[in-house]
Scaffold this motif. Sequence first.
Motif, short mmCIF file in Angstrom:
data_model
loop_
_atom_site.label_atom_id
_atom_site.label_comp_id
_atom_site.label_asym_id
_atom_site.label_seq_id
_atom_site.Cartn_x
_atom_site.Cartn_y
_atom_site.Cartn_z
N TYR A 127 -10.34 38.39 61.86
CA TYR A 127 -10.80 38.90 63.16
C TYR A 127 -12.28 38.91 63.04
O TYR A 127 -13.19 38.57 63.96
CB TYR A 127 -10.52 40.40 63.43
CG TYR A 127 -9.19 40.31 64.20
CD1 TYR A 127 -9.03 40.29 65.47
CD2 TYR A 127 -7.90 40.49 63.23
CE1 TYR A 127 -7.96 40.26 66.23
CE2 TYR A 127 -6.66 40.53 64.13
CZ TYR A 127 -6.33 40.44 65.48
OH TYR A 127 -5.28 40.62 66.19
N ILE A 129 -14.27 37.14 61.12
CA ILE A 129 -15.21 35.81 61.22
C ILE A 129 -15.10 35.30 62.70
O ILE A 129 -16.27 34.94 63.24
CB ILE A 129 -14.23 34.66 60.56
CG1 ILE A 129 -14.11 35.39 59.13
CG2 ILE A 129 -14.82 33.35 60.74
CD1 ILE A 129 -13.23 34.72 58.14
N MET A 130 -14.06 35.65 63.24
CA MET A 130 -14.03 35.02 64.62
C MET A 130 -14.89 35.58 65.90
O MET A 130 -15.59 35.09 66.80
CB MET A 130 -12.44 34.94 65.41
CG MET A 130 -11.60 34.26 64.58
SD MET A 130 -9.94 34.16 65.47
CE MET A 130 -8.93 33.25 64.16
N ILE A 131 -14.82 37.12 65.68
CA ILE A 131 -15.80 37.96 66.59
C ILE A 131 -17.18 37.67 66.31
O ILE A 131 -17.88 37.47 67.19
CB ILE A 131 -15.40 39.40 66.39
CG1 ILE A 131 -13.89 39.44 66.84
CG2 ILE A 131 -16.35 40.20 67.23
CD1 ILE A 131 -13.43 40.76 66.45
N LEU A 133 -18.44 35.01 65.23
CA LEU A 133 -18.81 33.31 65.73
C LEU A 133 -18.92 33.78 67.40
O LEU A 133 -19.91 32.94 67.89
CB LEU A 133 -17.38 32.68 65.41
CG LEU A 133 -17.56 31.17 65.71
CD1 LEU A 133 -18.67 30.33 65.32
CD2 LEU A 133 -16.06 30.53 65.51
N ALA A 134 -17.95 34.19 68.11
CA ALA A 134 -17.99 34.43 69.41
C ALA A 134 -19.47 35.00 69.89
O ALA A 134 -19.78 34.50 70.78
CB ALA A 134 -16.95 35.15 69.74
#
Lengths: 327, 308
Positions: A127, A129-131, A133-134
């Motif tokens: 999570y 990593i993706m957050i 990135l976002a």
Amino acid sequence: MIPERLVTIGAVAGLLAVALGAWALGEIFTITLATRAAILALAATGLNIALGYGGLVSLGHAAFFGLGGYAMGILAFHAQSYTPLELGSLTIEGTKSMPVIWLVAVCVSALAAWVIGLLSLRTGGVYFIMITLAFGQMFYYFAISWSAYGGEDGLPIYLRNSFPGVDTLVPVQFFGLCFAALVLALLLSARLRSAPLGLALNAARQSPARVAAVGISPTRVKLVAFVISGAITGLAGALYADLNRFVSPAMFSWQLSGELIVLVILGGVGRLAGPVIGACLFVTLEHWLGGLTDFWHVWLGAILLGVVLFARGGIVGLLTGKAGPHV
Amino acid sequence: MSAILLIEQVLNGLQFGVMLFLMAAGLTLIFGVMGLINLAHGSLYMVGAFAAAAAAAATGSFALALVAALSAAALAGVLIEVAVIRRLYDAPHLDQVLATFALILVFSEGTRWVFGSFPLYLDIPDALSGPVTLPGGIQYPLYRLALIGVGLVVAAGLWWLTQRTRLGMQIRAGKDDREMIAALGVDISKLYTLVFALGAALAGLAGALVGAIQSVQVGMGEPVLILAFVTIVIGGIGSIKGAFIGALLVGLTDTLGGIFLPLILTVAMAPEAAAQTGAALASMLIYILMGAVLVWKPTGLFGGARPA
């Protein structure tokens, strides 16, 4: 096998030697490459605190790099166009002074890192990593659609900013500034690693439950590390913008976040010298492979796959004979 | 602001959302079953679009283009699963991020090498081109309507596959306990390759379908990939239902926000300032949505109790 301290000193001295050698030979372009390497190493040193020491895989560090860049861009833009910056009832004059710009860059990126960290540390692992990135991408799109400061075209700054006592227009003197910033960040990073905060951070990476059991909040320790990390990367962004005399949304791009991670991994995660060696290697590869073929990213990708699959620990790992950081 | 505009934009948002779902479903399936974060999923989207454009240019048939997209993306998926991804299942997330980032570099530059830097174009098939009149007299492009249909059919198909078939049972069991289903005689490595190929094929399908309304170019996959990440963070990682709801939320928020936020702001501001602030704010809207969901439910709307 070589002790890590020697590798660190060797890497930093090597970078300095290349720049001074190029200066003696009059190779201006090589000095610029060395400056670029020093700035990327500074950005990656920042990332290394979150990624290496804290195990926080941030794929959004370009956000801080870009914020630092835009802090410089916006202040210098208002100084060169002689228009004050209006923030509601607050009026701020632009400035061409590097120390002021650096201070603003560090504060703004630290603040952003605090907010992003607060939100993304509510979860962990993939999570996170993706957050990150976002959120990095959020700044990217914001910069593109904010036409007051160039939007997609970016913002050119005609004259490099000034630093008291230094002629920043002379490449080797500007390199000196960037190199000094890098050395200071490395000293801070080394100090942090053995300070109580660094020890708690290292423990929080390995076993958050035990850290919590001795009365330290792992999330808070990680948040502080993330803020320091973002601030250093933000400073690097301000320097990078000054090197190019140009800021654009590309400084926020997720590819840049990926490349910063690549620098850290190529050099060695959690090692002091990792970011320096990684940045020097990256700039060399970029220049050398980029001269051979337009498609040098294919080979960079192949090298990267090789490092991940077969050479865990990066270059510092190979040199010191230890796969993992031994903090 | 007319009702027709609103309905059109809602349909656009739905169309964007279901395409996002095709991407997000593969990502969330791969993460749920194998525990892998795959940054190269956007590259598979691009592979599908390029395969479709090349096949359409060679044969002139859109149906064959879709077949080419599905098979090329699935094949590329199998290839990278066997060569690279397989070694990463037990690796830390950092290694997964790096290796799949490396794959993006290889795929993007490799595609640029083969096809050049100029965008390709994929035409909408004649049978689906032109507008269609919806009840209420609204003119809407038939192709976009067809995309919504395809997305809903795929969503239903995935639900059937995971909930009602033997393979789906194995996939769900693989999520919960991989040692146990290996012990029960399921070839886990073959199952993983299959799931990866399925995710890849969905991404390739999305790439080909969207490629017909946008241009087909290198780097087209990454913006979609990041939106797909936002989608599955909102929906909860590993949940296909979450991916579906998340995709629709993101699609609608992004489309409606981009249109209506500048309009709403004109109430409070001068038109020019409203347009600029509105555009800048609208570009941040889905990330604000993500932040809000995280504050409320850190593991997403349909995620498990613990963050993975």
